[in-house]
Each structure stands twice: as C-alpha cells, then as structure tokens.
Design an enzyme around this catalytic site. Structure first.
Site, short mmCIF file in Angstrom:
data_model
loop_
_atom_site.label_atom_id
_atom_site.label_comp_id
_atom_site.label_asym_id
_atom_site.label_seq_id
_atom_site.Cartn_x
_atom_site.Cartn_y
_atom_site.Cartn_z
N TYR A 1 39.00 41.79 57.21
CA TYR A 1 38.09 41.77 56.06
C TYR A 1 37.28 40.46 56.10
CZ TYR A 1 36.63 40.58 51.39
OH TYR A 1 35.89 40.14 50.34
N LYS B 1 40.77 46.38 43.68
CA LYS B 1 40.45 47.70 44.24
C LYS B 1 41.36 48.77 43.61
CE LYS B 1 38.20 44.85 46.92
NZ LYS B 1 36.93 44.31 46.56
N ASP C 1 47.82 42.85 54.59
CA ASP C 1 46.91 43.13 53.48
C ASP C 1 46.87 44.65 53.33
OD1 ASP C 1 44.71 43.76 51.92
OD2 ASP C 1 43.44 42.17 52.72
N ARG D 1 48.25 28.07 33.57
CA ARG D 1 47.94 27.96 35.00
C ARG D 1 49.19 28.10 35.87
NH1 ARG D 1 48.18 23.44 37.51
NH2 ARG D 1 47.48 22.14 35.78
#
Ligand code: PLP
Length: 385
Positions: free
Chosen positions: A105, A202, A177, A51
């Site tokens: 977004y 993406k 972004d 983690r």
C-alpha cells in the site's frame, strides 16, 4: 488466553461492552472527557488520560477488536497509518532489517522507503509468491516480515502459509495488514501471524465517515506498541471510537454481502467485450484463486480491471457512471471507483508502475452495499457509451 469466545457476528456486537451496562444503556455511551480522577496509578502509561489510550470507549473497542481478531489484546489508533507506523517503529530498531512485499500500500511503501531508513531501519522487497526471494533477502539483522493479505490494487494473494513457516523458522516477527480481507474473510492470528494490522477506516467501520486503525496480537506484543503510540500521539478520539464501534456491529453482514456482490460483478466484467482483464481472487482465472479459496471465507469486495482504450476510456467511463463515487478509499457502504495510477500512485514513475503491474488504465472498484443489479446495470451503460 484468548479474549472472548463466540461467533464473530456476536462478538462484533457484544464483546468488550461493559457489564453491568452503564446506566442501563444498551449502547456504549461516549465518554467525552480527556482526563479522569487519578487513582494512584504507578506507571505513567496507566494514568487515565485520553492520549494514553485508556478512555472507556478506547478500552471497550480494544477488547472488541481483540475478540473479533481472536487475539489476546488489541489497540486502536487514530488511523491505519498510525497503527502501522507505531507498530513498525516498535518491532524494529536502528540497525534492523525487515522483509516486505514489492507491492505495498502506497502509505506503507513511503514509510518503508522514505521514513524508516532515516531511523536506521532497512528493508528488502520480495515477491510474495517467490519463496527463494525471501531466502535471498534474509540477513543476520533481519527481524521481521511484513505482508498484506490482498495486495492493492492487483489483489494478489501471497503464499501466506509459507510466510508464517518462514518467519517461524527464522525467528522473525510476522506482521500482516489485513485491511482488504477484514477478519470476516481471514483471521491472520488463527493462521499463525504474530501481529495483525487493520485500517479500520475501511471495512471495519464501513461507512466512509472516519479514520482509524488497529493492531492485534498477544498482550506482550501489544503493550510496547501502546506505549509507543501513547507518546507518538496517534490516539483515536471517543466520538470516533463510538462510530467505529457502531460500524463494527454490522461488519459480518456488510462484508458477506460485499463478497457475494463483488463476485457477481467481477464475473459480469470478465465476460464483457470492452473489458480486457479482471483481477478478483474469486474468479477461476485469478492466478492464486485456489489458494484464496482455501484460505479465505470470502473473496472480498475489491475488484480491479482494465478496459480497452486504457486511461482515456476509463476516465470517459467514470463520467458516465451514476452510482460509484470517483474517490480513493474502500470498504464502505458506498461503491467507490478510482484509477490507482492517477490518484494513489502518482508519485511512482511510469516505469515503477509498469514494474508493479499498475498500468495507467487500471480501474479499482470498491463494491458497496447498493443492489448488485443496479451496480451491474450502471457499469453496463457506462461501458457501452
Ligand atoms: N493499509 C491499506 C491496505 C490501505 O488501503 C490503507 C489506506 O488506504 C491503509 C493501510 C492506511 O489506512 P488509513 O488511511 O486509515 O491510515
């Protein structure tokens, strides 16, 4: 000092890979181990535990992403939203304010309007092309400005050069972004942005088979974001790291093909009698075409357009299409098509959608790697029906 030098195609394949090769393996093996022998690390965040974002696959990928973004450091995350939320919650604290675009977004919009205010973080929405609106939004507690390279789904291009100048003049952290452009078409750090965010789900991965995110910037900016992500728990697992590393190796050829294909498809659509309007920054009719041509190495694989007859005609056209899948997301080898008003922004009221220019009939197409002539033929038969 920047991480590695070389052309982006070479970096995407070789940067970050361990030398000497592990067991001679040409491809970075998957380290499917959640924990590693304790070596006396003094800081909890350096203890080798999955983690804490320091598994060998995570480390190699962070180095590779830093290299292709041309930044000192990078961090991979369990999703684009994990990267964005951990970053904003690190850069901003209770009592801070930030300036951002009025057409974010949808996930980032919800984070901004519904989650961050609960932690005492306020925002002002501005128009990316209206410099005066940025000045008006400035407050004594403004700490950052957050933008997107190409807006979703209208593909507008904000005045990115002036945004960096504005951030510097007002001592704001500039965040971008870059998901829709990818570092092949635009490398924000080269243009002065402090922090670059990517949804690797993406273009960076490009195969519609995982969810991942990344943050890139100077090491001293990335370190506190890593510490926040370590605790929030938005880690990318080693198998997904392996897939993302594999996807990254073909990023340049994929995106360049998508740039060329999308330009041809956008041109075809703009000349079609059934099409009312096409949004594509590569078309001379696009409002910010000149700026996009100056800033970007390519115009990207995303197109949005409206056809005559609105949402009903769009849905009928979708039924006739054979190649693009009717699905959200973007940037993969498969072409995807969707009506954003229905699938991505259903929580916005009709008035809010109208105000943001997202009409009910607007169609968004993510151009994949199928042959351009097949995609055009498919769109032609679907529009003719
Ligand atoms: N940023 C943009 C521009 C996006 O389109 C998306 C997802 O569609 C995200 C961020 C969020 O990425 P993820 O789905 O990987 O969390």
């Amino acid at each position: 000092m920047k991480s590695e030098s070389g052309a982006i195609e070479t970096l995407a394949i070789h940067a970050g890979e361990p030398k000497p090769r592990i067991g001679g393996a040409v491809v970075m093996p998957i380290f499917q181990s959640s924990t590693y022998e304790y070596l006396g690390e003094a800081d909890y965040h350096d203890v080798r535990y999955i983690r804490l974002n320091n598994n060998p696959n995570q480390i190699a990928l962070c180095k590779k992403i830093a290299a292709i973004e041309n930044t000192e450091a990078a961090l991979v995350a369990g999703s684009g939203m994990a990267a964005i939320s951990a970053t904003l919650m690190t850069v901003l604290s209770s009592g801070d304010h930030f300036i951002t675009l009025d057409c974010l977004y949808s996930g980032t919009h919800e984070l901004t309007t519904k989650i961050l205010p609960g932690y005492g973080i306020s925002h002002s929405f501005v128009n990316g092309n209206d410099h005066a609106s940025w000045e008006r939004a400035l407050k004594p507690n403004t700490k950052a400005i957050y933008v997107e390279t190409l807006t979703n789904p209208l593909l507008q291009v904000a005045d990115l050069v002036r945004i960096v100048e504005f951030a510097r003049a007002n001592k704001l952290v500039s965040l971008i972004d870059n998901t829709f452009a990818s570092p092949i078409n635009y490398r924000p750090a080269d243009h002065g942005f402090d922090i670059v965010l990517e949804s690797c789900t993406k273009y960076l991965n490009g195969h519609d088979d995982l969810v991942a995110g990344a943050v890139a910037g100077d090491a001293e900016r990335i370190r506190p974001i890593k510490h926040k992500l370590d605790i929030l728990g938005g880690t990318l697992d080693p198998h997904a790291c392996f897939l993302l590393d594999r996807g990254l190796k073909t990023l340049a050829v994929r995106v360049r093909h998508q740039n060329a294909s999308a330009l041809r498809i956008a041109t075809f659509l703009s000349e079609h009698a059934a099409v009312k309007h096409v949004n594509y920054p590569g078309l001379p009719s696009h409002k910010q075409h000149e700026r996009a041509a100056e800033l970007f190495a390519g115009f990207g694989g995303m197109i949005s357009f409206e056809i005559k007859g609105g949402a009903e005609s769009a849905d009928r056209m979708f039924e006739r299409l054979r190649i693009p899948a009717l699905a959200v997301s973007l940037g993969g080898v498969e072409s995807l098509i969707i009506r954003p008003a229905a699938a991505i922004h259903p929580n916005l009221s009709a008035e809010q959608r109208d105000a943001s220019g997202i009409s009910d009939g607007l169609i968004r197409l993510s151009v994949g790697l199928e042959a351009t002539i097949d995609l055009i033929a498919d769109l032609e038969q679907a529009l003719a029906g």
